[in-house]
Scaffold this active site. Sequence first.
Site, PDB file in Angstrom:
ATOM      1  CE  LYS A 173       9.113  -6.023  -0.160  1.00  0.00           C
ATOM      2  NZ  LYS A 173       7.707  -5.680   0.143  1.00  0.00           N
ATOM      3  CE1 TYR A 189      11.331  -3.798  -2.305  1.00  0.00           C
ATOM      4  CE2 TYR A 189      12.175  -5.933  -3.015  1.00  0.00           C
ATOM      5  CZ  TYR A 189      11.124  -5.051  -2.869  1.00  0.00           C
ATOM      6  OH  TYR A 189       9.861  -5.413  -3.279  1.00  0.00           O
TER       7      TYR A 189
END
Length: 330
Positions: A208, A204
């Site tokens: 990002k 994740y």
Amino acid sequence: MVKFFQPKIDPLPTGIDLTGKTAVITGASAGMGLEVTKQLLRLRLSTAILAVRNVTKGEACIKSLLQDRGIQTHNPKPTIKVMELDMDRYDSVQQFAKTLREEVPVVDLLILNAGVASLNFERSPSGHERVTQVNYCSNVLLVAELLPHLEAGAEQTGSPARISWVGSRSHETPSFEKKAPIEADEGVLEHMDKEEAFVPFQRYNDTKLLCVLFLYSLAPRLDPKKVVINTMCPGMVNTGMSNMLPLHLRLIFNVIKAIRARPVEVGGWIILNAALVAGPESHGKFLADKTITDKSAIVTSPMGQDIQKKLWEETITEMSKLTTLPPQFR
């Protein structure tokens, strides 16, 4: 270093009136997306487009929104539409964008909220690793498909359209630093698609970082008088994102959330501060809570700069095979 306790966040300023405006919110059927939609409608947003993977769930959201007392009081007759958008599939992104361009003359605000986290390596139909596809690749394609439409709308209204992309401070701790470095002769997306490079608790974060690096490359190519784009981190918010964790970890994380996490309402204030309150000075910037911040150390490092350059070139090459790119993407 992330502080355990998050600072207090003030509500949005009074006097915001979105009468006559249209907003598209991706991932709008739950969590932060649904909360942001609710707050926009309470601010008298005329038209809300709920871009959701599950249309049935989206239709149920319309009923709950129309029953909200704040919306009934301040905005009793909004237009709320549900449109299918599955960020796991490029063809769904393109069909959504095509339908939106045909049916919605002006889009004033695009909130890129849809995202996933997963501890399992999976592939999307495109062949990309799924978290990378949903969080990064499909968002880039959506912006490319809608940018000319947003600019045309801005010319009609005389005000710049806004794109606010929900980001995360977690981009500061990617796996690329230690656990899964990108080799000098290796493409960024190629690396992301390798199962051996998948670090579950940092994937994740990795995606990002890709998002903020792309924004830093794109923003200087845009005219902020036509489109203002920014990204923000709402901090830890009490949503269902932790549901993907194994039970034993979920129990621990839920205890931390109970102590540290912000209510979804506060997360909504932070997202809408970037989308509605922050001025043109926020163009191309990352907002931590409500504060415009300098680029993080990982972004400005030689490694970060190398990844940013390669990522832009690779992404443009891929997107150009899918659609006719606007000039700013070349």
